[in-house]
Scaffold this active site. Sequence first.
Site, PDB file in Angstrom:
ATOM      1  N   HIS A   1     -11.351  -2.419   3.547  1.00 35.51           N
ATOM      2  CA  HIS A   1     -11.290  -2.159   4.864  1.00 35.51           C
ATOM      3  C   HIS A   1     -12.132  -0.771   5.144  1.00 35.51           C
ATOM      4  CE1 HIS A   1      -8.349   0.221   2.715  1.00 35.51           C
ATOM      5  NE2 HIS A   1      -8.101   0.985   3.733  1.00 35.51           N
ATOM      6  N   ASP A   2     -12.431  -0.053   4.175  1.00 34.14           N
ATOM      7  CA  ASP A   2     -13.242   1.408   4.406  1.00 34.14           C
ATOM      8  C   ASP A   2     -14.795   1.134   4.206  1.00 34.14           C
ATOM      9  OD1 ASP A   2     -10.855   2.848   4.808  1.00 34.14           O
ATOM     10  OD2 ASP A   2     -10.638   3.118   2.632  1.00 34.14           O
TER      11      ASP A   2
ATOM     12  N   ASP B   1      -2.811   4.669  -2.472  1.00 33.43           N
ATOM     13  CA  ASP B   1      -3.772   5.333  -1.585  1.00 33.43           C
ATOM     14  C   ASP B   1      -4.424   6.742  -2.403  1.00 33.43           C
ATOM     15  OD1 ASP B   1      -5.219   5.319   1.186  1.00 33.43           O
ATOM     16  OD2 ASP B   1      -4.070   6.980   1.477  1.00 33.43           O
TER      17      ASP B   1
ATOM     18  N   ASP C   1       0.834  -1.033   0.093  1.00 32.22           N
ATOM     19  CA  ASP C   1       0.018  -0.011  -0.177  1.00 32.22           C
ATOM     20  C   ASP C   1       0.811   1.237  -0.006  1.00 32.22           C
ATOM     21  OD1 ASP C   1      -2.384   1.594   0.440  1.00 32.22           O
ATOM     22  OD2 ASP C   1      -3.022   0.063   1.606  1.00 32.22           O
TER      23      ASP C   1
ATOM     24  N   GLU D   1      -6.326   4.324  -5.845  1.00 34.18           N
ATOM     25  CA  GLU D   1      -7.686   4.139  -5.202  1.00 34.18           C
ATOM     26  C   GLU D   1      -8.022   5.713  -5.767  1.00 34.18           C
ATOM     27  OE1 GLU D   1      -9.394   4.706  -0.859  1.00 34.18           O
ATOM     28  OE2 GLU D   1      -7.702   5.548  -1.309  1.00 34.18           O
TER      29      GLU D   1
HETATM   30  C1  GLC Z   1      -7.788   5.768   1.895  1.00 35.79           C
HETATM   31  C2  GLC Z   1      -7.657   4.497   2.811  1.00 35.79           C
HETATM   32  C3  GLC Z   1      -8.087   4.865   3.976  1.00 35.79           C
HETATM   33  C4  GLC Z   1      -7.427   6.234   4.623  1.00 35.79           C
HETATM   34  C5  GLC Z   1      -7.355   7.266   3.523  1.00 35.79           C
HETATM   35  C6  GLC Z   1      -6.390   8.272   4.124  1.00 35.79           C
HETATM   36  O1  GLC Z   1      -9.112   6.051   1.526  1.00 35.79           O
HETATM   37  O2  GLC Z   1      -8.088   3.478   2.255  1.00 35.79           O
HETATM   38  O3  GLC Z   1      -8.213   3.919   5.034  1.00 35.79           O
HETATM   39  O4  GLC Z   1      -8.253   6.364   5.680  1.00 35.79           O
HETATM   40  O5  GLC Z   1      -7.019   6.667   2.637  1.00 35.79           O
HETATM   41  O6  GLC Z   1      -5.147   7.822   3.681  1.00 35.79           O
END
Ligand code: GLC
Length: 540
Positions: free
Chosen positions: A315-316, A199, A98, A241
């Site tokens: 995980h979100d 991310d 990640d 992402e």
């Molecule tokens: C992404 C991650 C999340 C995190 C955010 C800030 O959305 O998946 O878990 O809180 O970025 O890094």
Amino acid sequence: MEKDWWKKAVVYQVYPKSFQDSNADGIGDIRGIINHLDYLEDLGITALWLNPMYCSPGIDNGYDISDYEQIDPIYGSMKDMQLLIDEARKRGIKIIMDLVVNHTSDKHPWFIKSCQDRTNKYRDYYVWRDPVDGHEPNELQSTFGGSAWEFDSQTGQYYLHQFSKQQPDLNWQNSKLRQAIYKMMNFWIEKGIGGFRLDVIDLIGKNPDTMQMANGKDLHRFLQEMNQQTFGKKSLMTVGETWGATPEIAKLYSDPQRHELSMVFQFEHTQLDQQDGQGKWSIKPLNFYELKKVLNKWQVGLNPTGWNSLFWNNHDLPRAVSAFGNDQEYRVESAKMLAILLHLMKGTPYIYQGEEIGMTNCPVSSIDEVNDVESINMYHEKKNEGFNDNEIIRLINHRGRDNARTPMQWKGDQKYAGFSSQKPWLHVNPNYKTINVDDQLRDSNSIYNTYKELIDYRKKHLLVVEGSYSLVDTADDVYAYLREMDGQKLLVVANLSGKDQTLKLDYGVQQPWISNYNIEKINLNDYKLRPYEAFAVEIH
Ligand code: GLC
Ligand code: CA
């Protein structure tokens, strides 16, 4: 190594903190992952995305990094990490790290130095602005609540943080910062990893002055530069992402001619239970027809130059079966339906830990049970706006991130579900006694075995990887599509709803590859689909 190996891969996401604790401190760790590599090999996955395990104060569970080149001691050591990479490789599994480069922790040495005065060489690694009329430079809001600007009294300026104030945003306009990031990425590439999950990558082209944060004007230029200076020369998999992606934008990232990323995560289908434009805490019931329309739009829209990622949860997000299926009466049927529907689509499928056994959301009754910074901040904000506790807890139970983060349920007959011998950092879902890996490994009819079979079909039939995709006309709440290649034809049918549905297709009687109601033969000319019934048949 085959260049596009990731088109054939199935990725499994491990949330290390909750996967397996090997040293009895209640926190999952690298050795815990190594202990379960045989399990993952049996399932058949070929890549493993690990949520961040770098040194971190843990304000946002590792998404606040204070040292990119060290493993946080709660997870183990760099030696353990190398062992994991090597042991995984022996089992045909590549490790996807990640990469969190939109921001760091406020404890990262770059930020500590950046704060010292206005002229030091790290000042421009972050985004600093003067106050306007003694206030924040503008109205920008943080994703985790409140202003995205935090005042630093020592130097008299505000710094930008799109997430918590302990996660200052990096300044990608600074080429020195970009070079430092590429160097760090190459450090990891040399260790033999298989790729990166990037991310919130669509935020790095941000312009806080015009308030354009996602999809900024330099975003694709930066990604092309990153590609060229790091993973572009290797056969690595990259997945960005990108909450702000449309199919058109996703093609910019994933068109191989443009040399950016392998694919992106888009989130349109995960937001259909939100009121339009009102953010994640405004909930409404899921409309199955809309779900079908959105998934179909992405299947069609990325063709032929783009590539899809396929996922229900991470995980979100809430647990797949709780968000899209029925996690009570039809938990097993609907979990299998979701698997069949997604895993035979075109793209690279992702499985979030526990999804393969149908793990569910885990409701809490008080804010004291909540760990996630996002939910806690939202709770206090809504309290101030006058909401009562019950209403807020209902929202957290529906969409809060802890739902997905409760410990992995390995065993039904051990305290803490076999995750740890000590009290875990986050509560275990009490349903572990009936929903656990052990039981499902023993049951040939389990959700686990449906996943295993689907992964196997993808390995054995190029059609699943490369075949064309087209929607088949059916009732609104039934999703049916065809995959075709070299004369081979696969029909996938899923009843998205908990109600019976009628199916009438001119394909005669066929034998399914896979089904969730254990049927031997299906008369497609006239078939009654039961709640959440799904199957895939090769048309002869
Ligand atoms: C992404 C991650 C999340 C995190 C955010 C800030 O959305 O998946 O878990 O809180 O970025 O890094
Ligand atoms: Ca541990």
